[in-house]
Design an enzyme around this catalytic site. Sequence first.
Site, PDB file in Angstrom:
ATOM      1  N   ASP A  23      34.228  32.712  62.756  1.00  0.00           N
ATOM      2  CA  ASP A  23      34.455  33.985  63.456  1.00  0.00           C
ATOM      3  C   ASP A  23      35.938  34.321  63.335  1.00  0.00           C
ATOM      4  OD1 ASP A  23      34.005  36.200  65.267  1.00  0.00           O
ATOM      5  OD2 ASP A  23      34.951  34.995  66.827  1.00  0.00           O
ATOM      6  N   SER A  24      36.258  35.561  63.682  1.00  0.00           N
ATOM      7  CA  SER A  24      37.666  35.976  63.693  1.00  0.00           C
ATOM      8  C   SER A  24      38.460  35.184  64.748  1.00  0.00           C
ATOM      9  CB  SER A  24      37.746  37.462  64.000  1.00  0.00           C
ATOM     10  OG  SER A  24      37.069  37.742  65.210  1.00  0.00           O
ATOM     11  N   TYR A  55      39.717  41.171  64.121  1.00  0.00           N
ATOM     12  CA  TYR A  55      39.363  41.781  62.845  1.00  0.00           C
ATOM     13  C   TYR A  55      38.833  43.212  63.065  1.00  0.00           C
ATOM     14  CZ  TYR A  55      39.123  37.184  60.360  1.00  0.00           C
ATOM     15  OH  TYR A  55      39.365  35.967  59.781  1.00  0.00           O
ATOM     16  N   GLY A  56      38.348  43.450  64.287  1.00  0.00           N
ATOM     17  CA  GLY A  56      37.577  44.668  64.566  1.00  0.00           C
ATOM     18  C   GLY A  56      38.312  45.978  64.401  1.00  0.00           C
ATOM     19  N   CYS A  86      30.839  36.441  63.281  1.00  0.00           N
ATOM     20  CA  CYS A  86      31.547  37.683  63.604  1.00  0.00           C
ATOM     21  C   CYS A  86      30.735  38.900  63.126  1.00  0.00           C
ATOM     22  CB  CYS A  86      32.902  37.658  62.904  1.00  0.00           C
ATOM     23  SG  CYS A  86      33.925  39.080  63.256  1.00  0.00           S
ATOM     24  N   ASN A  87      30.442  39.804  64.040  1.00  0.00           N
ATOM     25  CA  ASN A  87      29.701  41.014  63.663  1.00  0.00           C
ATOM     26  C   ASN A  87      30.493  41.895  62.714  1.00  0.00           C
ATOM     27  OD1 ASN A  87      27.003  41.926  65.282  1.00  0.00           O
ATOM     28  ND2 ASN A  87      28.113  40.312  66.331  1.00  0.00           N
ATOM     29  N   THR A  88      31.807  41.958  62.932  1.00  0.00           N
ATOM     30  CA  THR A  88      32.649  42.792  62.069  1.00  0.00           C
ATOM     31  C   THR A  88      32.588  42.285  60.628  1.00  0.00           C
ATOM     32  OG1 THR A  88      34.126  43.234  63.933  1.00  0.00           O
ATOM     33  CG2 THR A  88      35.012  43.638  61.730  1.00  0.00           C
ATOM     34  N   GLU A 167      38.442  38.764  77.006  1.00  0.00           N
ATOM     35  CA  GLU A 167      39.422  37.686  76.790  1.00  0.00           C
ATOM     36  C   GLU A 167      40.379  37.551  77.959  1.00  0.00           C
ATOM     37  OE1 GLU A 167      41.040  37.218  72.929  1.00  0.00           O
ATOM     38  OE2 GLU A 167      39.015  37.039  72.095  1.00  0.00           O
ATOM     39  N   CYS A 199      28.648  42.482  68.825  1.00  0.00           N
ATOM     40  CA  CYS A 199      29.982  41.878  68.833  1.00  0.00           C
ATOM     41  C   CYS A 199      29.894  40.552  69.585  1.00  0.00           C
ATOM     42  CB  CYS A 199      30.972  42.817  69.529  1.00  0.00           C
ATOM     43  SG  CYS A 199      32.610  42.111  69.765  1.00  0.00           S
ATOM     44  N   THR A 200      30.638  39.580  69.103  1.00  0.00           N
ATOM     45  CA  THR A 200      30.605  38.237  69.703  1.00  0.00           C
ATOM     46  C   THR A 200      30.874  38.227  71.210  1.00  0.00           C
ATOM     47  OG1 THR A 200      32.910  38.113  68.973  1.00  0.00           O
ATOM     48  CG2 THR A 200      31.284  36.908  67.665  1.00  0.00           C
ATOM     49  N   HIS A 201      31.696  39.166  71.665  1.00  0.00           N
ATOM     50  CA  HIS A 201      32.143  39.130  73.062  1.00  0.00           C
ATOM     51  C   HIS A 201      31.159  39.763  74.050  1.00  0.00           C
ATOM     52  CE1 HIS A 201      35.772  38.124  70.967  1.00  0.00           C
ATOM     53  NE2 HIS A 201      36.505  38.077  72.064  1.00  0.00           N
TER      54      HIS A 201
HETATM   55  N1  DGL Z   1      34.358  38.706  66.501  1.00  0.00           N
HETATM   56  C1  DGL Z   1      34.501  40.133  66.462  1.00  0.00           C
HETATM   57  C2  DGL Z   1      33.113  40.775  66.294  1.00  0.00           C
HETATM   58  O1  DGL Z   1      32.094  40.175  66.591  1.00  0.00           O
HETATM   59  C3  DGL Z   1      35.186  40.655  67.722  1.00  0.00           C
HETATM   60  C4  DGL Z   1      36.658  40.290  67.799  1.00  0.00           C
HETATM   61  C5  DGL Z   1      37.468  40.909  66.680  1.00  0.00           C
HETATM   62  O2  DGL Z   1      37.677  42.142  66.688  1.00  0.00           O
HETATM   63  O3  DGL Z   1      37.873  40.177  65.793  1.00  0.00           O
HETATM   64  O4  DGL Z   1      33.030  41.887  65.834  1.00  0.00           O
END
Ligand code: DGL
Length: 283
Positions: A23-24, A55-56, A86-88, A167, A199-201
């Site tokens: 993941d990012s 990364y988003g 990571c979804n991004t 976060e 998104c992971t969060h």
């Molecule tokens: N992990 C990213 C996602 O799932 C979220 C955090 C980021 O922007 O890197 O898109």
Amino acid sequence: MTYFCIFNILELMDKSSPIGVFDSGIGGLSVLKQFIRLLPSEQYIYLGDTARVPYGNKSNETVNRYAKDCTEFLLKKDVKLIIVACNTVSAVALETIKSIAGNIPVIGMIAPAVNGALRTTVNGKIGVIGTRATINSNTYEKSIKTVNQSDFEVFSQECPLFVPFVEEGLINHPATKLIAEDYLKKLKDYGIDTLILGCTHYPLLNKLIMEILPNVNLIDTGEHAAINAIRLLAENNMLGEEKNNMLSNHKIDFYVTDVPTLFFEIAKKFLGFSVESPTLIKM
Ligand code: DGL
């Protein structure tokens, strides 16, 4: 045909090899949590690119470059499967990763979540929330529309403030509620009955989102990716041995590109238990 190829590839691999998850940053631990829950007998290597997160809000070109580094790192660890937590990255760089991974199967977040949403929706109105890069890529919408153009409507909404709010530990804060109401208002008006938490969060905001959208089914991308991985590994006789059971010893090989302040607190929030000190790497 695809299955036939995967069968031959996986047959050559060792079932005791770890699953590589990247993941990012730390957010991908929400995905790892689902994997540990549903695939407790696997060994895991987790890589969080904490030095370059988020990364988003980055360009596709940059995300592809970062994704390449992460993939190459995991390949050197001889993983049997790569999970793009990571979804991004899943939205904008999955093809890059698959081309580098070669024989090693790759599971991203998009296709499993889309399949889950299509099985869940009754009225055909599906919402998607994610980072700016994920929503701008239109990958979720394109993926849903390839299944059946006319039966489904997709409503997408970027929610860039959710990541820093989570976060910062502001999960139950009134400010988060205010922002969430604003982000989700249009989706509510459209009458969606299913929402992909792209998104992971966002699974950490489950409760709040359910308060605002009480009659909507939430799709956890990590959970659906884990279901997908079970099928892939089981069909190819590649499931890890029972003796590795993660629920009893929680051992994860943890790599990060930086150890941010509050790392351990945030990691615990995502994973539900404390992690050991990660290994710091340069990429
Ligand atoms: N992990 C990213 C996602 O799932 C979220 C955090 C980021 O922007 O890197 O898109």
